[in-house]
Design a protein around this motif. Structure first.
Motif, PDB file in Angstrom:
ATOM      1  N   THR A 170     -28.169  17.527  42.956  1.00  0.00           N
ATOM      2  CA  THR A 170     -28.024  18.817  42.291  1.00  0.00           C
ATOM      3  C   THR A 170     -26.771  18.897  41.446  1.00  0.00           C
ATOM      4  N   SER A 171     -26.090  17.781  41.263  1.00  0.00           N
ATOM      5  CA  SER A 171     -24.857  17.802  40.483  1.00  0.00           C
ATOM      6  C   SER A 171     -25.144  17.469  39.026  1.00  0.00           C
ATOM      7  N   ARG A 172     -24.136  17.601  38.229  1.00  0.00           N
ATOM      8  CA  ARG A 172     -24.241  17.267  36.819  1.00  0.00           C
ATOM      9  C   ARG A 172     -24.687  15.813  36.654  1.00  0.00           C
ATOM     10  N   PHE A 173     -24.090  14.940  37.449  1.00  0.00           N
ATOM     11  CA  PHE A 173     -24.423  13.521  37.406  1.00  0.00           C
ATOM     12  C   PHE A 173     -25.915  13.328  37.702  1.00  0.00           C
ATOM     13  N   TYR A 175     -28.327  15.389  37.150  1.00  0.00           N
ATOM     14  CA  TYR A 175     -29.122  15.793  35.998  1.00  0.00           C
ATOM     15  C   TYR A 175     -29.156  14.697  34.944  1.00  0.00           C
ATOM     16  N   ALA A 176     -28.019  14.029  34.794  1.00  0.00           N
ATOM     17  CA  ALA A 176     -27.979  12.926  33.834  1.00  0.00           C
ATOM     18  C   ALA A 176     -28.952  11.834  34.251  1.00  0.00           C
ATOM     19  N   ALA A 178     -31.565  12.044  36.208  1.00  0.00           N
ATOM     20  CA  ALA A 178     -32.960  12.488  36.094  1.00  0.00           C
ATOM     21  C   ALA A 178     -33.423  12.422  34.641  1.00  0.00           C
ATOM     22  N   ALA A 179     -32.538  12.830  33.730  1.00  0.00           N
ATOM     23  CA  ALA A 179     -32.887  12.778  32.314  1.00  0.00           C
ATOM     24  C   ALA A 179     -33.093  11.333  31.864  1.00  0.00           C
TER      25      ALA A 179
ATOM     26  N   PHE C  92     -38.752  16.620  29.277  1.00  0.00           N
ATOM     27  CA  PHE C  92     -38.659  15.866  30.521  1.00  0.00           C
ATOM     28  C   PHE C  92     -39.769  16.419  31.414  1.00  0.00           C
ATOM     29  N   PHE C 106     -25.348  20.951  30.363  1.00  0.00           N
ATOM     30  CA  PHE C 106     -24.358  20.142  31.051  1.00  0.00           C
ATOM     31  C   PHE C 106     -23.660  19.148  30.128  1.00  0.00           C
ATOM     32  N   PHE C 107     -24.403  18.642  29.123  1.00  0.00           N
ATOM     33  CA  PHE C 107     -23.866  17.495  28.395  1.00  0.00           C
ATOM     34  C   PHE C 107     -23.580  17.733  26.929  1.00  0.00           C
ATOM     35  N   ARG C 116     -23.360  23.936  38.510  1.00  0.00           N
ATOM     36  CA  ARG C 116     -24.791  24.159  38.322  1.00  0.00           C
ATOM     37  C   ARG C 116     -25.107  25.600  37.962  1.00  0.00           C
TER      38      ARG C 116
END
Lengths: 315, 273, 245
Positions: A170-173, A175-176, A178-179, C92, C106-107, C116
């Motif tokens: 569930t962290s920013r990492f 999400y990266a 998963a993307a 996605f 986020f990016f 989050r």
């Protein structure tokens, strides 16, 4: 994080922590649980790169082996375990950074096949670097901590690995990753430094496997290129998360339970029957429910209630 | 065997790990036909090619087709599963003992101007070249061959111009597997083998394909030659067990230095892009 | 005095023997909606890819806010402040709609959300602007084309771009959806984002864009205000054939 899974996890960990004292007569049970913890940690580590980031590696045994050999060599030379294990982990991590450079130039299936080569190559290096590794005859350890200590070490490793996976999810990492798994190029256009993300996932998984390798070595007291660097080990790392649920937090652990169970069943029979069974299981899963056991559970849950809205899987 | 891989990948955009399994199976079936039925290994392909074609076609229809629309990882894993099954089935049926085919033909040598040449090696080489030429002709001159190439490039466009994509994919897969089996049969003349047979070769095949660029048969042939040369050098200077590493080291070096593969870089240099 | 925020100079891209983009100069003024039109195969999407870093130009340079960004990786360009949408949408699929947009949040350009919750807020804002906030928790693959197009825009928007490159966002939409999207584009511009749109819908372009650049077979043949450009005989003949010029 949601409270309910956290509470269940705490209860489960507490229960498991008590087992060695309650079942002190049954060394077999402790041994099996130990293996489940160890494999669970290993599978969870692999899943960081293979499941979260979608980069399927068939060569991850390399990191297990490096951890095993590094710890064995260091402790045999008198280095304290408390130093040897972290150093082994970092060595495995460093190795992952080095091979990541050429490996991540490959995409998708190319990458996966390339990792077969990496695993193989690492095994061959270990086999031939006899001055360091003793070659095919392997290395032995003189003594090991008692099984109960190993049990807790493996449990701690598992908790750490799964905890890390849950946090990453569930962290920013997360999400990266998963993307990257869904669509690497699209992720790039959204600002995700995809190669960096993949490298980070690889590094983490390598370090955890490095520690697992140390625990492995301390348990079996004998390691050889075939046992720790072997392709069948790499295969196991791939199969476990797929059985349980690729890319989920608890899937790899579930897969580890199934894996251990099947292996114990088949150990007595034909030599390669277990791998054959895994092959068939793999095909079945991939064709019918690629999300593994957790996916099947999801389906059953979904069939039982009529959802007002569909939720994205988030186990 | 690389051609089989390139062909299958092209059409199905899937790297066929199972190819190694079928290669190994080809060797074993040849051996089995020889020892159980006294079929001469040179004749074995007559059985193997159609049989494996059917197997490949069947595999595509039943399993591969279902995973075509999922993430590419899934098809890779499926074929990996098939390979696992094949390899361990071989272990179970034929055990891990090393097998080899022994006939007069396999031992035969020929004296060519002072050099002692092994007849089977010449045979395999010639067959390899013939198959390559036949494949190239098939892909460029026949309707089916062009249909396969079209499907490889753009499945939907091929469908639009009337290609029966489903049939083509089954056929291409069948051909790829048949080639693998045939390759295994040929190789059984040269080497002794265990169920592990396919794996090292599969790796080399993969290296060749990445070196030469997946899209051209010429590229693959080029990659094969390059690798053979590299290994030739390696034989002199490295211990036997490290030889398998050579192809891999070459691959890594090329990947780091030339991300587009050798053929890709050559193409890029030539066109000044 | 119009300020150039994004500029491409002498941009070219060759693919083997094919020249997709041929020595194109393009200057985008801050706050405008610039239209990029031309017949199919004119090189418009390729030009976008060169600017956004997805492809390296064979020749030429790209600068943004005064700094050269030629050859920088796509993610760097996005973080710098130039976001791009894809002509063929690339959601996605297995992630929820809001998770899709959160990746962008986020990016994207800094300052980035710190957690989050914060990222989700930014994502929901973008979703609300694009009119699909109520689908936030549905899996992305469940949307229809119009939804996907909006998701594509929302995702790019979540990266807090200063320049947004929209690649045929109107393609495949019915008249109602088209009007809603045009409104959306106007709103995005009103919030301060510069927009460059590749479009085939010439009527939309005429109503929306202050300036238009025309690409034919990789070359820029004319640029200017819509009235002038769209009646230019070279442009008419490029679209309809010389008989109609």
């Amino acid at each position: 994080m949601a409270a309910k899974p956290l509470v269940s996890a705490a209860i489960a960990i507490a229960a498991l922590a008590v087992v060695p004292f309650v079942a002190s007569g049954s060394e077999y049970a402790i041994e099996v649980l130990f293996l489940i913890f160890l494999y669970g940690a290993m599978a969870t580590a692999w899943n960081l790169l293979g499941g979260f980031a979608g980069q399927v590696s068939f060569g991850h045994a390399a990191f297990l082996g490096i951890g095993a050999y590094a710890t064995t060599i260091m402790t045999s030379s008198g280095v304290s375990l408390w130093l040897a294990v972290p150093v082994s982990a970092l060595l495995a991590g460093a190795y992952s950074l080095v091979i990541g450079i050429p490996a991540f130039r490959l995409r998708g299936p190319y990458f996966s096949i390339g990792t077969i080569g990496i695993g193989e190559a690492t095994r061959l290096i270990a086999l031939n670097w006899t001055s360091l590794t003793g070659g095919a005859s392997g290395l032995t350890l003189a003594s090991a901590p008692p099984l109960v200590q190993q049990y807790f070490a493996a449990l701690a490793l598992l908790v750490a690995a799964v905890g890390l996976a849950a946090w990453i999810r569930t962290s920013r990492f997360g999400y990266a990753l998963a993307a990257v798994r869904q669509d690497t190029d699209a992720a790039e256009t959204l600002g995700v430094a995809t190669t960096v993300a993949k490298t980070q996932a690889l590094f983490l998984s390598a370090c955890i496997l490095g520690v697992a390798g140390s625990v492995y070595a301390l348990h079996y007291l004998f390691i050889s290129p075939d046992s720790v660097f072997g392709f069948s080990t790499s295969i196991a790392l791939v199969i476990m998360p797929i059985i349980g649920g690729l890319g989920t937090v608890t899937g790899p652990l579930i897969g580890a339970v199934v894996y251990t169970f099947i292996r114990e069943q088949f150990a007595a029979t034909l030599a390669n029957a277990d791998l054959l069974a895994f092959g068939v299981l793999l095909i079945a899963i991939v064709v019918f429910e690629p999300r593994g056991i957790l996916g099947i559970a999801d389906r059953i849950r979904g069939a039982r209630k009529k959802p007002a809205r569909v939720e994205a899987t988030d186990a | 065997m690389s051609y089989g891989l390139a062909l299958i990948y092209g059409v199905l955009k899937i790297i066929n790990l199972a190819n190694a399994g079928f290669l190994m199976l080809g060797a074993y079936v040849t051996w089995w036909l020889f020892t159980s039925f006294h079929v001469h290994p040179l004749l074995a392909p007559l059985v193997i090619v159609p049989l494996f074609f059917a197997l490949g076609w069947g595999l595509e229809r039943t399993l591969v087709r279902r995973v075509l629309h999922a993430e590419p990882i899934i098809s890779l894993l499926l074929l990996f599963g098939v390979w696992l099954v094949l390899q361990n089935l071989a272990y179970v049926i034929w055990t891990g003992d090393t097998r080899s085919i022994e006939t007069a033909f396999v031992e035969a040598t020929v004296n060519a101007g002072g050099l002692l040449l092994s007849v089977p090696r010449i045979y395999v080489f010639v067959m390899g070249v013939l198959v390559l030429i036949a494949l190239q002709l098939f892909l460029t001159r026949t309707y089916l061959g062009r249909a396969i190439r079209a499907t490889a490039q753009d499945r939907d466009a091929a469908r639009l111009v009337g290609v029966d994509v489903d049939r083509v994919m089954g056929i291409a897969f069948g051909i790829g597997i048949a080639l693998a089996g045939f390759g295994g049969s040929l190789l059984s003349l040269l080497f002794s083998f265990t169920p592990d047979f396919g794996r090292a070769l599969s790796l080399k095949s993969f290296c060749i394909v990445v070196l030469g660029g997946l899209d051209s048969i010429v590229g693959v042939a080029f990659g094969a030659v390059a690798l053979a040369l590299a290994e030739g050098f390696g034989v002199r200077y490295m211990p036997a067990s490290l030889q398998n590493l050579i192809s891999f080291v070459v691959l890594v070096v090329v990947l780091v230095a030339l991300p587009k593969g050798i053929a890709g870089t050559v193409r890029a240099l030539r066109r000044g892009s | 005095m119009p300020e150039t925020i994004l500029e491409g100079r002498g941009l070219s891209k060759r693919f083997g023997g094919l020249i997709a983009v041929n020595d194109v100069d393009i200057a985008v003024e801050r706050g405008e909606i610039l239209g990029l039109i031309g017949p199919n195969g004119a090189g418009k999407s390729t030009l976008f890819r060169l600017i956004s870093g997805v492809m390296r130009p064979t020749a030429g340079s790209v600068s943004f806010a005064g700094k050269t960004i030629t050859g920088r990786a796509a993610h760097d360009v996005c973080v710098a402040g130039v976001a791009v949408t894809h002509q063929i949408v690339r959601p996605f699929r297995d992630m929820s709609v809001v998770d899709n947009v959160m990746v962008g949040a986020f990016f994207g350009r800094r300052p980035r959300p710190h957690g989050r919750v914060h990222a989700r807020e930014g994502a929901m804002e973008a979703l609300a602007l694009c009119g699909i906030a109520e689908r936030a928790d549905t899996p992305a693959r469940a949307l229809n084309l119009s939804g996907h197009k909006r998701l594509e825009i929302a995702r790019a928007l979540a990266t807090r771009p200063q320049v947004l490159l929209l690649d045929e966002v109107l393609a495949g939409l019915n008249p109602t959806e088209t009007d809603r999207t045009l409104e959306l584009v106007r709103t995005i511009r009103a919030h301060g984002t510069t927009i460059v749109m590749v479009e085939h819908n010439l009527r939309a372009v005429r109503g929306l864009c202050s300036r238009i650049v025309v690409l034919v077979e990789g070359r820029k043949i004319v640029e200017g205000d819509p009235q002038t450009v769209l009646t230019d005989e070279r442009v008419v003949s490029a679209y309809l054939g010389t008989a109609h010029a």
